[in-house]
Design a protein around this motif. Structure first.
Motif, PDB file in Angstrom:
ATOM      1  N   GLY A 104      96.405  -6.697 -71.016  1.00  0.00           N
ATOM      2  CA  GLY A 104      95.909  -7.927 -70.406  1.00  0.00           C
ATOM      3  C   GLY A 104      95.560  -8.961 -71.463  1.00  0.00           C
ATOM      4  N   GLY A 105      95.253 -10.163 -71.006  1.00  0.00           N
ATOM      5  CA  GLY A 105      94.823 -11.212 -71.922  1.00  0.00           C
ATOM      6  C   GLY A 105      95.939 -12.005 -72.555  1.00  0.00           C
ATOM      7  N   ASP A 106      97.168 -11.930 -72.013  1.00  0.00           N
ATOM      8  CA  ASP A 106      98.288 -12.696 -72.564  1.00  0.00           C
ATOM      9  C   ASP A 106      98.119 -14.191 -72.268  1.00  0.00           C
ATOM     10  OD1 ASP A 106      99.176 -10.138 -72.975  1.00  0.00           O
ATOM     11  OD2 ASP A 106     100.986 -10.324 -71.763  1.00  0.00           O
ATOM     12  N   THR A 107      98.714 -15.030 -73.118  1.00  0.00           N
ATOM     13  CA  THR A 107      98.771 -16.475 -72.899  1.00  0.00           C
ATOM     14  C   THR A 107     100.218 -16.870 -72.644  1.00  0.00           C
ATOM     15  OG1 THR A 107      96.901 -16.797 -74.405  1.00  0.00           O
ATOM     16  CG2 THR A 107      98.204 -18.746 -73.871  1.00  0.00           C
ATOM     17  N   THR A 108     100.420 -17.875 -71.762  1.00  0.00           N
ATOM     18  CA  THR A 108     101.753 -18.363 -71.417  1.00  0.00           C
ATOM     19  C   THR A 108     101.846 -19.850 -71.740  1.00  0.00           C
ATOM     20  OG1 THR A 108     101.833 -16.758 -69.604  1.00  0.00           O
ATOM     21  CG2 THR A 108     103.480 -18.500 -69.578  1.00  0.00           C
ATOM     22  N   TRP A 109     102.992 -20.268 -72.298  1.00  0.00           N
ATOM     23  CA  TRP A 109     103.247 -21.677 -72.605  1.00  0.00           C
ATOM     24  C   TRP A 109     104.476 -22.152 -71.847  1.00  0.00           C
ATOM     25  CZ3 TRP A 109     101.363 -18.205 -76.013  1.00  0.00           C
ATOM     26  CH2 TRP A 109     100.257 -18.574 -76.807  1.00  0.00           C
ATOM     27  N   ALA A 110     104.533 -23.467 -71.566  1.00  0.00           N
ATOM     28  CA  ALA A 110     105.701 -24.072 -70.934  1.00  0.00           C
ATOM     29  C   ALA A 110     106.167 -25.264 -71.764  1.00  0.00           C
ATOM     30  CB  ALA A 110     105.368 -24.522 -69.508  1.00  0.00           C
ATOM     31  N   ASN A 111     107.473 -25.469 -71.824  1.00  0.00           N
ATOM     32  CA  ASN A 111     108.110 -26.516 -72.614  1.00  0.00           C
ATOM     33  C   ASN A 111     108.278 -27.761 -71.737  1.00  0.00           C
ATOM     34  OD1 ASN A 111     109.942 -28.217 -73.948  1.00  0.00           O
ATOM     35  ND2 ASN A 111     111.110 -26.516 -74.820  1.00  0.00           N
ATOM     36  N   LEU A 112     107.501 -28.811 -72.015  1.00  0.00           N
ATOM     37  CA  LEU A 112     107.517 -30.019 -71.200  1.00  0.00           C
ATOM     38  C   LEU A 112     108.751 -30.880 -71.444  1.00  0.00           C
ATOM     39  CD1 LEU A 112     103.764 -31.094 -71.460  1.00  0.00           C
ATOM     40  CD2 LEU A 112     104.879 -29.725 -69.682  1.00  0.00           C
ATOM     41  N   ALA A 113     109.342 -30.781 -72.617  1.00  0.00           N
ATOM     42  CA  ALA A 113     110.573 -31.524 -72.885  1.00  0.00           C
ATOM     43  C   ALA A 113     111.741 -30.893 -72.126  1.00  0.00           C
ATOM     44  CB  ALA A 113     110.865 -31.550 -74.382  1.00  0.00           C
ATOM     45  N   ALA A 114     111.839 -29.572 -72.118  1.00  0.00           N
ATOM     46  CA  ALA A 114     112.901 -28.897 -71.372  1.00  0.00           C
ATOM     47  C   ALA A 114     112.728 -29.121 -69.881  1.00  0.00           C
ATOM     48  CB  ALA A 114     112.900 -27.402 -71.692  1.00  0.00           C
ATOM     49  N   ALA A 115     111.482 -29.122 -69.404  1.00  0.00           N
ATOM     50  CA  ALA A 115     111.231 -29.361 -67.987  1.00  0.00           C
ATOM     51  C   ALA A 115     111.695 -30.757 -67.579  1.00  0.00           C
ATOM     52  CB  ALA A 115     109.750 -29.175 -67.675  1.00  0.00           C
ATOM     53  N   TYR A 116     111.428 -31.753 -68.422  1.00  0.00           N
ATOM     54  CA  TYR A 116     111.891 -33.113 -68.133  1.00  0.00           C
ATOM     55  C   TYR A 116     113.412 -33.162 -68.123  1.00  0.00           C
ATOM     56  CZ  TYR A 116     113.069 -38.024 -68.773  1.00  0.00           C
ATOM     57  OH  TYR A 116     113.641 -39.265 -68.627  1.00  0.00           O
ATOM     58  N   ALA A 117     114.049 -32.588 -69.125  1.00  0.00           N
ATOM     59  CA  ALA A 117     115.509 -32.615 -69.214  1.00  0.00           C
ATOM     60  C   ALA A 117     116.154 -31.912 -68.032  1.00  0.00           C
ATOM     61  CB  ALA A 117     115.965 -31.981 -70.527  1.00  0.00           C
ATOM     62  N   GLY A 118     115.451 -30.952 -67.440  1.00  0.00           N
ATOM     63  CA  GLY A 118     115.987 -30.205 -66.315  1.00  0.00           C
ATOM     64  C   GLY A 118     115.888 -30.906 -64.982  1.00  0.00           C
ATOM     65  N   LEU A 119     115.187 -32.037 -64.921  1.00  0.00           N
ATOM     66  CA  LEU A 119     115.137 -32.823 -63.687  1.00  0.00           C
ATOM     67  C   LEU A 119     116.481 -33.519 -63.450  1.00  0.00           C
ATOM     68  CD1 LEU A 119     111.663 -34.589 -64.132  1.00  0.00           C
ATOM     69  CD2 LEU A 119     112.164 -32.682 -62.576  1.00  0.00           C
ATOM     70  N   SER A 120     116.747 -33.854 -62.201  1.00  0.00           N
ATOM     71  CA  SER A 120     117.946 -34.626 -61.899  1.00  0.00           C
ATOM     72  C   SER A 120     117.806 -36.028 -62.483  1.00  0.00           C
ATOM     73  CB  SER A 120     118.147 -34.721 -60.389  1.00  0.00           C
ATOM     74  OG  SER A 120     117.085 -35.466 -59.791  1.00  0.00           O
ATOM     75  N   ALA A 121     118.943 -36.689 -62.735  1.00  0.00           N
ATOM     76  CA  ALA A 121     118.924 -38.028 -63.328  1.00  0.00           C
ATOM     77  C   ALA A 121     118.144 -39.030 -62.468  1.00  0.00           C
ATOM     78  CB  ALA A 121     120.352 -38.519 -63.569  1.00  0.00           C
ATOM     79  N   PRO A 122     118.309 -39.061 -61.138  1.00  0.00           N
ATOM     80  CA  PRO A 122     117.520 -40.014 -60.343  1.00  0.00           C
ATOM     81  C   PRO A 122     116.014 -39.771 -60.448  1.00  0.00           C
ATOM     82  CG  PRO A 122     119.395 -39.234 -59.078  1.00  0.00           C
ATOM     83  CD  PRO A 122     119.311 -38.373 -60.309  1.00  0.00           C
ATOM     84  N   LEU A 123     115.609 -38.497 -60.489  1.00  0.00           N
ATOM     85  CA  LEU A 123     114.180 -38.213 -60.587  1.00  0.00           C
ATOM     86  C   LEU A 123     113.643 -38.571 -61.967  1.00  0.00           C
ATOM     87  CD1 LEU A 123     111.736 -37.275 -59.094  1.00  0.00           C
ATOM     88  CD2 LEU A 123     112.321 -34.901 -59.632  1.00  0.00           C
ATOM     89  N   ARG A 124     114.432 -38.315 -63.015  1.00  0.00           N
ATOM     90  CA  ARG A 124     114.001 -38.735 -64.350  1.00  0.00           C
ATOM     91  C   ARG A 124     113.791 -40.246 -64.392  1.00  0.00           C
ATOM     92  NH1 ARG A 124     118.133 -35.193 -66.249  1.00  0.00           N
ATOM     93  NH2 ARG A 124     119.402 -37.003 -66.868  1.00  0.00           N
ATOM     94  N   ALA A 125     114.704 -41.005 -63.817  1.00  0.00           N
ATOM     95  CA  ALA A 125     114.580 -42.467 -63.813  1.00  0.00           C
ATOM     96  C   ALA A 125     113.334 -42.902 -63.048  1.00  0.00           C
ATOM     97  CB  ALA A 125     115.837 -43.087 -63.194  1.00  0.00           C
ATOM     98  N   PHE A 126     112.990 -42.182 -61.982  1.00  0.00           N
ATOM     99  CA  PHE A 126     111.809 -42.516 -61.187  1.00  0.00           C
ATOM    100  C   PHE A 126     110.518 -42.261 -61.975  1.00  0.00           C
ATOM    101  CE2 PHE A 126     108.646 -40.858 -58.004  1.00  0.00           C
ATOM    102  CZ  PHE A 126     108.263 -42.096 -57.503  1.00  0.00           C
ATOM    103  N   VAL A 127     110.387 -41.079 -62.579  1.00  0.00           N
ATOM    104  CA  VAL A 127     109.131 -40.733 -63.235  1.00  0.00           C
ATOM    105  C   VAL A 127     108.970 -41.442 -64.578  1.00  0.00           C
ATOM    106  CG1 VAL A 127     108.952 -38.513 -62.056  1.00  0.00           C
ATOM    107  CG2 VAL A 127     110.071 -38.624 -64.296  1.00  0.00           C
ATOM    108  N   ASP A 128     110.069 -41.921 -65.164  1.00  0.00           N
ATOM    109  CA  ASP A 128     109.976 -42.625 -66.448  1.00  0.00           C
ATOM    110  C   ASP A 128     108.996 -43.800 -66.389  1.00  0.00           C
ATOM    111  OD1 ASP A 128     111.701 -41.033 -67.873  1.00  0.00           O
ATOM    112  OD2 ASP A 128     113.418 -42.406 -67.752  1.00  0.00           O
ATOM    113  N   GLY A 129     108.896 -44.453 -65.258  1.00  0.00           N
ATOM    114  CA  GLY A 129     108.063 -45.646 -65.163  1.00  0.00           C
ATOM    115  C   GLY A 129     106.684 -45.424 -64.599  1.00  0.00           C
ATOM    116  N   LEU A 130     106.298 -44.178 -64.368  1.00  0.00           N
ATOM    117  CA  LEU A 130     105.009 -43.896 -63.738  1.00  0.00           C
ATOM    118  C   LEU A 130     103.923 -43.596 -64.772  1.00  0.00           C
ATOM    119  CD1 LEU A 130     106.157 -41.624 -60.764  1.00  0.00           C
ATOM    120  CD2 LEU A 130     105.620 -44.078 -60.720  1.00  0.00           C
TER     121      LEU A 130
END
Length: 323
Positions: A152-178
């Motif tokens: 027990g006691g493990d830590t987990t990390w997530a890659n925010l750059a990979a998560a962004y790149a994995g979004l669809s192009a329309p959704l990336r364009a939408f969140v870019d301005g928020l």
């Protein structure tokens, strides 16, 4: 900058070996003694690995507090948090120490497991970057394990750059301005009656409007700057709209393929890019009769900048470079 090689996705640079441990995030580094002090080539290789893999792991290190701070200084300026827990060493102000139940149990007038449940009442609530409500969140964190449970006691990390790149192009364009408001203590469920933790949050409130997508200052990557612990609401959207978008983005960030989980041992060190990751501290060890003592040093960071070049705006409780 990268240490990724074609041979088994591992490489050697500066005399050290960088071996990726998951497809999008995480690498284990061997061949360096952090206590002895890495040389310039090793520092460059470690820095490149952190930028490429977002979090790197070292095992079997024999760092003391002074060595921990000295290693951190090779990569930036350690911050001095104004408030630290009672387990932190009084003579090394750069180090924060957590000792789980020994440190947190009863601190706010409730058992540690109840306090944890109130902070993590949804699946996303525990995910966070360090001090993300500040206008200048730390650039990186270096965490060292002293005592860990046998399981027990493990830590987990997530890659925010990979998560962004994995979004669809329309959704990336939408969140870019928020932009979104990040606030300390968002989502905590108050205890009925007097709640010492609520009073603590109100007395130390911090809030900032950050771009929902920030541009990484070193790699130029677009990073989905969202987490479950600090984000209050997306600016300009109604609360139901905001919650729906945030749930979608947090589901994206925490997809298993964008994460890595680390099994701690005494002497393990994790070094992560706090600008490009969120992490989830463990919640599976509070019931175990085993201590978990960890020491943390954070490096000073920049004010995030969005895709349109607009920086974050402090609302309450923080100024760039002042802790």
């Amino acid at each position: 900058m990268t240490t990724e090689k074609t041979t088994a996705e591992a490489g050697t640079d500066g005399g050290i070996e960088v071996r990726p441990v998951a497809g999008h995030i995480g690498a284990e580094i061997t061949g360096v003694d952090l206590a002895a002090g890495p040389d310039a080539a090793q520092v460059a290789a470690i820095r490149a690995a952190v930028l490429r893999w977002k979090v790197v792991f070292f095992r079997g290190q024999r760092l003391d507090h002074a060595g921990h701070v000295a290693f951190a200084r090779r990569f930036g300026e350690p911050v001095v948090p104004p408030r630290r827990g009672k387990a932190s060493p009084p003579d090394v102000p750069e180090i924060e120490t957590t000792a789980d139940r020994l440190e947190l149990g009863g601190r706010f007038g409730m058992p540690h497991d109840e306090w944890l449940r109130r902070r993590r009442h949804t699946l996303h609530r525990g995910w966070h970057c360090d001090h993300g409500a500040r206008v200048d969140p730390p650039a990186a964190t270096i965490l060292r394990a002293e005592t860990v449970p046998p399981y027990g006691g493990d830590t987990t990390w997530a890659n925010l750059a990979a998560a962004y790149a994995g979004l669809s192009a329309p959704l990336r364009a939408f969140v870019d301005g928020l932009r979104a408001e990040h606030r300390l203590g968002v989502g905590y469920q108050p205890r009925p009656g007097e709640d010492a933790y609520v009073r603590h949050l109100l007395d130390h409130q911090v809030a900032t409007v950050h771009p929902l997508v920030r541009v990484h200052p070193e790699t130029g990557e677009r990073v989905l700057f969202v987490n479950g612990y600090y984000v209050e609401q997306i600016a300009g959207l109604s609360r139901p709209e905001s919650q729906a978008i945030l749930d979608l983005l947090l589901d994206q960030v925490t997809r298993p393929e964008y994460t890595v989980r680390f099994r701690w041992e005494p002497g393990s060190v994790a070094f992560w890019d706090n600008r490009a990751t969120v992490h989830l501290a463990p919640s599976d060890n509070a019931h175990l009769d085993h201590p978990r003592t960890m020491h943390r040093v954070m490096l000073a960071g920049e004010v995030p900048v969005g895709v349109d070049g607009t920086p974050s705006e402090a609302l309450l409780g923080s100024e760039p470079g002042r802790w």
